[in-house]
Scaffold this motif. Structure first.
Motif, PDB file in Angstrom:
ATOM      1  N   GLU A  25       0.825  -1.205   0.000  1.00 53.39           N
ATOM      2  CA  GLU A  25       0.000   0.000   0.000  1.00 53.39           C
ATOM      3  C   GLU A  25       0.864   1.263   0.000  1.00 53.39           C
ATOM      4  O   GLU A  25       0.473   2.291  -0.550  1.00 53.39           O
ATOM      5  CB  GLU A  25      -0.907   0.015   1.229  1.00 53.39           C
ATOM      6  N   ARG A  26       2.037   1.178   0.597  1.00 56.23           N
ATOM      7  CA  ARG A  26       2.928   2.344   0.674  1.00 56.23           C
ATOM      8  C   ARG A  26       3.956   2.371  -0.448  1.00 56.23           C
ATOM      9  O   ARG A  26       4.884   3.174  -0.427  1.00 56.23           O
ATOM     10  CB  ARG A  26       3.601   2.394   2.049  1.00 56.23           C
ATOM     11  N   GLY A  27       3.781   1.461  -1.417  1.00 57.44           N
ATOM     12  CA  GLY A  27       4.585   1.542  -2.631  1.00 57.44           C
ATOM     13  C   GLY A  27       5.820   0.676  -2.679  1.00 57.44           C
ATOM     14  O   GLY A  27       6.691   0.890  -3.545  1.00 57.44           O
ATOM     15  N   PHE A  28       5.923  -0.344  -1.805  1.00 60.29           N
ATOM     16  CA  PHE A  28       7.114  -1.183  -1.773  1.00 60.29           C
ATOM     17  C   PHE A  28       6.765  -2.626  -2.116  1.00 60.29           C
ATOM     18  O   PHE A  28       5.750  -3.151  -1.662  1.00 60.29           O
ATOM     19  CB  PHE A  28       7.779  -1.106  -0.390  1.00 60.29           C
ATOM     20  N   GLN A  29       7.629  -3.247  -2.909  1.00 61.97           N
ATOM     21  CA  GLN A  29       7.371  -4.621  -3.337  1.00 61.97           C
ATOM     22  C   GLN A  29       7.743  -5.611  -2.239  1.00 61.97           C
ATOM     23  O   GLN A  29       8.785  -5.482  -1.590  1.00 61.97           O
ATOM     24  CB  GLN A  29       8.182  -4.943  -4.590  1.00 61.97           C
ATOM     25  N   THR A  30       6.892  -6.589  -2.046  1.00 60.06           N
ATOM     26  CA  THR A  30       7.145  -7.697  -1.132  1.00 60.06           C
ATOM     27  C   THR A  30       6.298  -8.863  -1.642  1.00 60.06           C
ATOM     28  O   THR A  30       5.247  -8.634  -2.266  1.00 60.06           O
ATOM     29  CB  THR A  30       6.776  -7.319   0.320  1.00 60.06           C
ATOM     30  N   PRO A  31       6.710 -10.098  -1.428  1.00 61.76           N
ATOM     31  CA  PRO A  31       5.895 -11.223  -1.906  1.00 61.76           C
ATOM     32  C   PRO A  31       4.463 -11.118  -1.384  1.00 61.76           C
ATOM     33  O   PRO A  31       4.234 -10.782  -0.217  1.00 61.76           O
ATOM     34  CB  PRO A  31       6.624 -12.442  -1.335  1.00 61.76           C
ATOM     35  N   HIS A  32       3.504 -11.412  -2.237  1.00 64.88           N
ATOM     36  CA  HIS A  32       2.100 -11.257  -1.857  1.00 64.88           C
ATOM     37  C   HIS A  32       1.716 -12.282  -0.796  1.00 64.88           C
ATOM     38  O   HIS A  32       2.019 -13.472  -0.913  1.00 64.88           O
ATOM     39  CB  HIS A  32       1.202 -11.426  -3.079  1.00 64.88           C
TER      40      HIS A  32
ATOM     41  N   CYS B  98      15.162  -2.777  -9.294  1.00 65.79           N
ATOM     42  CA  CYS B  98      13.892  -2.961  -8.596  1.00 65.79           C
ATOM     43  C   CYS B  98      14.164  -3.775  -7.338  1.00 65.79           C
ATOM     44  O   CYS B  98      14.924  -4.750  -7.373  1.00 65.79           O
ATOM     45  CB  CYS B  98      12.885  -3.704  -9.479  1.00 65.79           C
ATOM     46  N   PHE B  99      13.547  -3.399  -6.232  1.00 62.14           N
ATOM     47  CA  PHE B  99      13.814  -4.052  -4.959  1.00 62.14           C
ATOM     48  C   PHE B  99      12.565  -4.736  -4.415  1.00 62.14           C
ATOM     49  O   PHE B  99      11.439  -4.252  -4.600  1.00 62.14           O
ATOM     50  CB  PHE B  99      14.308  -3.031  -3.929  1.00 62.14           C
ATOM     51  N   THR B 100      12.779  -5.841  -3.728  1.00 61.28           N
ATOM     52  CA  THR B 100      11.715  -6.561  -3.038  1.00 61.28           C
ATOM     53  C   THR B 100      12.164  -6.776  -1.594  1.00 61.28           C
ATOM     54  O   THR B 100      13.297  -7.221  -1.357  1.00 61.28           O
ATOM     55  CB  THR B 100      11.442  -7.927  -3.692  1.00 61.28           C
ATOM     56  N   LEU B 101      11.300  -6.463  -0.652  1.00 60.42           N
ATOM     57  CA  LEU B 101      11.629  -6.593   0.766  1.00 60.42           C
ATOM     58  C   LEU B 101      10.964  -7.826   1.342  1.00 60.42           C
ATOM     59  O   LEU B 101       9.782  -8.086   1.080  1.00 60.42           O
ATOM     60  CB  LEU B 101      11.161  -5.339   1.521  1.00 60.42           C
TER      61      LEU B 101
ATOM     62  N   VAL C  36      16.821  -7.668   1.551  1.00 63.95           N
ATOM     63  CA  VAL C  36      16.530  -6.777   0.423  1.00 63.95           C
ATOM     64  C   VAL C  36      16.955  -7.511  -0.839  1.00 63.95           C
ATOM     65  O   VAL C  36      18.137  -7.778  -1.056  1.00 63.95           O
ATOM     66  CB  VAL C  36      17.272  -5.432   0.538  1.00 63.95           C
ATOM     67  N   LEU C  37      15.982  -7.860  -1.660  1.00 64.68           N
ATOM     68  CA  LEU C  37      16.255  -8.562  -2.913  1.00 64.68           C
ATOM     69  C   LEU C  37      16.205  -7.564  -4.068  1.00 64.68           C
ATOM     70  O   LEU C  37      15.565  -6.519  -3.960  1.00 64.68           O
ATOM     71  CB  LEU C  37      15.217  -9.668  -3.136  1.00 64.68           C
ATOM     72  N   TYR C  38      16.889  -7.896  -5.151  1.00 68.55           N
ATOM     73  CA  TYR C  38      16.885  -6.951  -6.276  1.00 68.55           C
ATOM     74  C   TYR C  38      16.887  -7.692  -7.614  1.00 68.55           C
ATOM     75  O   TYR C  38      17.236  -8.865  -7.719  1.00 68.55           O
ATOM     76  CB  TYR C  38      18.100  -6.020  -6.192  1.00 68.55           C
ATOM     77  N   ARG C  39      16.488  -6.949  -8.635  1.00 69.55           N
ATOM     78  CA  ARG C  39      16.594  -7.394 -10.015  1.00 69.55           C
ATOM     79  C   ARG C  39      16.767  -6.151 -10.865  1.00 69.55           C
ATOM     80  O   ARG C  39      16.488  -5.034 -10.417  1.00 69.55           O
ATOM     81  CB  ARG C  39      15.362  -8.184 -10.448  1.00 69.55           C
ATOM     82  N   VAL C  40      17.214  -6.340 -12.076  1.00 65.59           N
ATOM     83  CA  VAL C  40      17.336  -5.227 -13.026  1.00 65.59           C
ATOM     84  C   VAL C  40      16.298  -5.445 -14.118  1.00 65.59           C
ATOM     85  O   VAL C  40      16.279  -6.491 -14.771  1.00 65.59           O
ATOM     86  CB  VAL C  40      18.748  -5.148 -13.630  1.00 65.59           C
ATOM     87  N   ALA C  41      15.405  -4.475 -14.278  1.00 63.62           N
ATOM     88  CA  ALA C  41      14.354  -4.563 -15.290  1.00 63.62           C
ATOM     89  C   ALA C  41      14.352  -3.286 -16.121  1.00 63.62           C
ATOM     90  O   ALA C  41      14.254  -2.181 -15.574  1.00 63.62           O
ATOM     91  CB  ALA C  41      12.990  -4.749 -14.618  1.00 63.62           C
ATOM     92  N   ASP C  42      14.497  -3.435 -17.435  1.00 62.78           N
ATOM     93  CA  ASP C  42      14.544  -2.279 -18.348  1.00 62.78           C
ATOM     94  C   ASP C  42      15.603  -1.271 -17.916  1.00 62.78           C
ATOM     95  O   ASP C  42      15.394  -0.058 -17.968  1.00 62.78           O
ATOM     96  CB  ASP C  42      13.171  -1.598 -18.412  1.00 62.78           C
ATOM     97  N   GLY C  43      16.739  -1.804 -17.449  1.00 62.08           N
ATOM     98  CA  GLY C  43      17.854  -0.943 -17.063  1.00 62.08           C
ATOM     99  C   GLY C  43      17.696  -0.274 -15.713  1.00 62.08           C
ATOM    100  O   GLY C  43      18.516   0.571 -15.347  1.00 62.08           O
ATOM    101  N   LYS C  44      16.658  -0.652 -14.953  1.00 67.66           N
ATOM    102  CA  LYS C  44      16.424  -0.033 -13.645  1.00 67.66           C
ATOM    103  C   LYS C  44      16.494  -1.084 -12.541  1.00 67.66           C
ATOM    104  O   LYS C  44      16.110  -2.234 -12.737  1.00 67.66           O
ATOM    105  CB  LYS C  44      15.045   0.639 -13.621  1.00 67.66           C
TER     106      LYS C  44
ATOM    107  N   ALA D 137       6.098 -16.724  -4.371  1.00 62.63           N
ATOM    108  CA  ALA D 137       7.549 -16.846  -4.522  1.00 62.63           C
ATOM    109  C   ALA D 137       8.128 -15.601  -5.172  1.00 62.63           C
ATOM    110  O   ALA D 137       7.419 -14.838  -5.828  1.00 62.63           O
ATOM    111  CB  ALA D 137       7.883 -18.083  -5.356  1.00 62.63           C
ATOM    112  N   CYS D 138       9.418 -15.407  -4.997  1.00 61.99           N
ATOM    113  CA  CYS D 138      10.121 -14.275  -5.619  1.00 61.99           C
ATOM    114  C   CYS D 138      11.488 -14.763  -6.077  1.00 61.99           C
ATOM    115  O   CYS D 138      12.236 -15.351  -5.291  1.00 61.99           O
ATOM    116  CB  CYS D 138      10.264 -13.129  -4.620  1.00 61.99           C
ATOM    117  N   ASP D 139      11.809 -14.525  -7.340  1.00 63.53           N
ATOM    118  CA  ASP D 139      13.081 -14.989  -7.904  1.00 63.53           C
ATOM    119  C   ASP D 139      14.190 -13.940  -7.815  1.00 63.53           C
ATOM    120  O   ASP D 139      15.302 -14.176  -8.297  1.00 63.53           O
ATOM    121  CB  ASP D 139      12.891 -15.392  -9.368  1.00 63.53           C
ATOM    122  N   ASP D 140      13.905 -12.774  -7.231  1.00 64.64           N
ATOM    123  CA  ASP D 140      14.930 -11.749  -7.097  1.00 64.64           C
ATOM    124  C   ASP D 140      16.060 -12.247  -6.206  1.00 64.64           C
ATOM    125  O   ASP D 140      15.869 -13.126  -5.361  1.00 64.64           O
ATOM    126  CB  ASP D 140      14.333 -10.469  -6.518  1.00 64.64           C
TER     127      ASP D 140
END
Length: 251
Positions: free
Chosen positions: A83-90, A167-170, A157-165, A112-115
C-alpha cells in the motif's frame, strides 16, 4: 487451528489447511535454521511457506492474549508495504495452532520471488556504487513513508534489473514498525543491522543523509554508535552461549 486465506487465493484453502500435517515430510527446504522455509508447488502456483520457531512459554502467552503472532504480522504487514509503494511477496495465508489453549506454532504462506539478495554483490570491497546509491534511496523512502523494517539487512533486500532499472523486493517484514515521522535517531538505529561492512555502511548512510537533507556527520556518527553497541551485544550473547554449551542459532 486458525487459518486465514487471502480472498485472491481462496482456491488454495484446502491445501493450506493441510500444511501443518505435511510440512515435515513434503516441500523443498530452502532455509533450515531458527525458522524453516519451504517451497511447495501446486500446478503452476509456487508457494513459500515459513514455519516460525516455536516460542517459549512467555511468548506463547503473549501471542495468545496480548499481541499478534509473527505469522499474522507477516500476513498483515505485506499488505501495508505494498500500500505504501514497496514490493514484497504477496501474502497468501497464515496459520496459527494452539495447544492446551496457548499459541504454539505459526506459518506464513506467500508467493515466490526470484529476485536475488544484495549480500553477495554489495558485501565486498569493490561494491557496486550505483546499486548502493539506489539502496540508499530505497531506505530513505521507506523511512519517509513511516516504515521501520524490523531486520533491514542485505539478505532481506532482494533486487533485479528490469529495463535498465534496479527494482527491490523486501522480505522478512514481520518485525517492522510503522510510525508517521521517525526521528533521525530512530532511523539510524533501524539501519544498524544493514551491514557489518564499515565502508559500505558509511557510503550508504552518507547517500541516505543527502537524500533526507540531514547532516552526514551526525547520521554516520549515530549509525556507527548503534552498530558498535549491536555488535557488542551479539558478541556477549555468543560468549554466553559458548559458556553454557548452547549451539548458536541464527534467524
Amino acid at each position: 487451528m486458525k487459518v486465514v486465506v487471502h480472498p485472491h487465493y481462496a482456491s488454495l484453502t484446502e491445501f493450506i489447511r493441510s500444511l501443518p500435517h505435511i510440512y515435515s515430510r513434503e516441500g523443498e527446504m530452502l532455509y533450515d535454521k531458527r525458522n524453516k522455509v519451504k517451497r511447495f508447488q501446486l500446478g503452476k502456483e509456487i508457494l513459500i511457506v515459513k514455519k516460525f520457531k516455536r516460542p517459549n512459554l512467555i511468548q506463547r502467552i503473549a501471542y495468545t492474549f496480548f499481541k499478534k503472532s509473527k505469522a499474522e504480522r507477516a500476513y498483515l504487514y505485506a499488505g501495508i508495504f505494498r500500500e505504501r509503494g514497496f514490493q514484497t511477496p504477496h501474502e497468501i495465508a497464515y496459520i496459527e495452532i494452539k495447544i492446551h489453549g496457548l499459541f504454539s506454532d505459526g506459518y506464513f504462506v506467500s508467493t515466490a520471488c526470484d529476485d536475488k539478495p544484495l549480500l553477495p554483490i554489495l558485501n565486498r570491497e569493490d561494491f557496486d556504487q550505483e546499486l548502493a546509491d539506489h539502496l540508499s534511496l530505497l531506505l530513505a523512502n521507506l523511512h519517509q513513508k513511516g516504515i521501520l523494517h524490523g531486520d533491514i539487512n542485505l539478505n532481506n533486500v532482494l533486487y533485479r534489473v528490469a529495463d535498465g532499472k534496479y527494482c527491490f523486493t523486501l522480505i522478512d517484514t514481520n518485525r517492522s514498525r510503522f510510525t508517521p515521522t521517525p526521528s533521525m535517531q530512530e532511523c539510524m538505529d533501524n539501519l544498524k543491522r544493514l551491514t557489518h561492512n564499515k565502508a559500505l555502511m558509511d557510503y550508504v548512510v552518507r547517500k541516505y543523509a543527502r537524500a533526507r537533507e540531514w547532516s552526514e556527520k551526525e547520521c554516520t556518527s549515530l549509525v556507527f554508535r548503534y552498530l558498535s553497541a549491536f555488535e557488542s551485544k551479539v558478541q556477549k550473547k555468543r560468549r554466553l552461549q559458548a559458556l553454557l554449551g548452547i549451539k548458536k542459532d541464527r534467524k
